[in-house]
Design an enzyme around this catalytic site. Structure first.
Site, PDB file in Angstrom:
ATOM      1  N   TRP A  11      -5.743   1.208  10.341  1.00 38.20           N
ATOM      2  CA  TRP A  11      -5.924   1.216   8.895  1.00 38.20           C
ATOM      3  C   TRP A  11      -5.726  -0.175   8.301  1.00 38.20           C
ATOM      4  CZ3 TRP A  11      -8.335   3.221   5.169  1.00 38.20           C
ATOM      5  CH2 TRP A  11      -7.917   3.073   3.837  1.00 38.20           C
ATOM      6  N   TYR A  53       0.841  -1.207   0.000  1.00 41.35           N
ATOM      7  CA  TYR A  53       0.000   0.000   0.000  1.00 41.35           C
ATOM      8  C   TYR A  53       0.873   1.253   0.000  1.00 41.35           C
ATOM      9  CZ  TYR A  53      -3.195   3.541   1.865  1.00 41.35           C
ATOM     10  OH  TYR A  53      -3.921   4.689   2.068  1.00 41.35           O
ATOM     11  N   GLU A  70     -11.667   5.622   4.625  1.00 45.51           N
ATOM     12  CA  GLU A  70     -11.082   6.436   5.695  1.00 45.51           C
ATOM     13  C   GLU A  70     -12.101   6.679   6.798  1.00 45.51           C
ATOM     14  OE1 GLU A  70      -8.074   7.189   6.222  1.00 45.51           O
ATOM     15  OE2 GLU A  70      -7.097   6.916   4.283  1.00 45.51           O
TER      16      GLU A  70
END
Length: 206
Positions: free
Chosen positions: A53, A23, A45
């Protein structure tokens, strides 16, 4: 004697986890201008609020499956029964407020379309269509929110968006390359030779 390869320097937050490293290397901080993918990041988000995350990252395919690949036109027309079905899905984080916000945010996107603009054009105008490139030396210098993210948050809330607080919006800006917060030593910082101007997977993230 074979020379050893130089160590690749990355932002510390991605650690050694393969999903995080991928990522970081291929998405985070790359300018994303596809409206549907921007909508995806906005929803993810918001889903991340209060969680790590990596939890959301590992469920991203599940989110895509449940939420029609983040097509705002489709999601804006969801019925209450479709929302309830999503709440029962084990593929995503089952939080009613966050799931309700997906339909709400899709409707806000469609309102933008009705006014003659896209989500991409609306968001990128806040940075004059150019990424803001910072020069932080250490990850602990990077802010959690800025005056700009606060301003964007206020404007989005006025337009009917939910889960768009200043901290969420700043994380969104970092993820989509509206702001580049790779540390200066990272091989993905634009000042370094391998700091790209756009994502190699800009059309559809991993």
């Amino acid at each position: 004697m074979q020379q050893s390869q130089p160590e690749v320097i990355r932002c510390e937050w991605c650690g050694k986890d393969p999903d995080y490293v991928r990522y970081h290397d291929q998405e985070w901080g790359f300018p994303q201008r596809d409206s549907q993918r921007l909508f995806e990041f906005l929803i993810l988000e918001g889903a991340q609020a209060g969680l790590s995350w990596i939890t959301i990252l590992r469920k991203r395919e599940g989110y895509r499956a449940v939420f029609d690949d983040f097509n705002p036109e489709s999601l804006a027309a969801w019925s209450d029964s479709q929302v309830e079905n999503a709440l029962r899905s084990p593929l995503i984080v089952r939080n009613r407020l966050k799931i309700n916000s997906v339909r709400q945010n899709a409707q806000a996107v469609m309102a933008l379309h009705a006014s003659g603009t896209t989500l991409s054009d609306y968001l990128w105008r806040f940075v004059d269509d150019e990424p803001l490139v910072n020069h932080w030396r250490h990850v602990d210098e990077v802010p959690a929110r800025t005056d700009l993210s606060t301003g964007i948050s206020k404007d989005m809330k006025k337009r009917g968006f939910a889960f768009v607080g200043p901290t969420i919006i700043y994380a969104f800006m970092q993820a989509t390359g509206m702001v580049n917060d790779h540390i200066t030593g990272c091989f993905r910082h634009p000042d370094n030779r391998q700091g790209p101007s756009q994502s190699p997977i800009a059309g559809h993230p991993l």
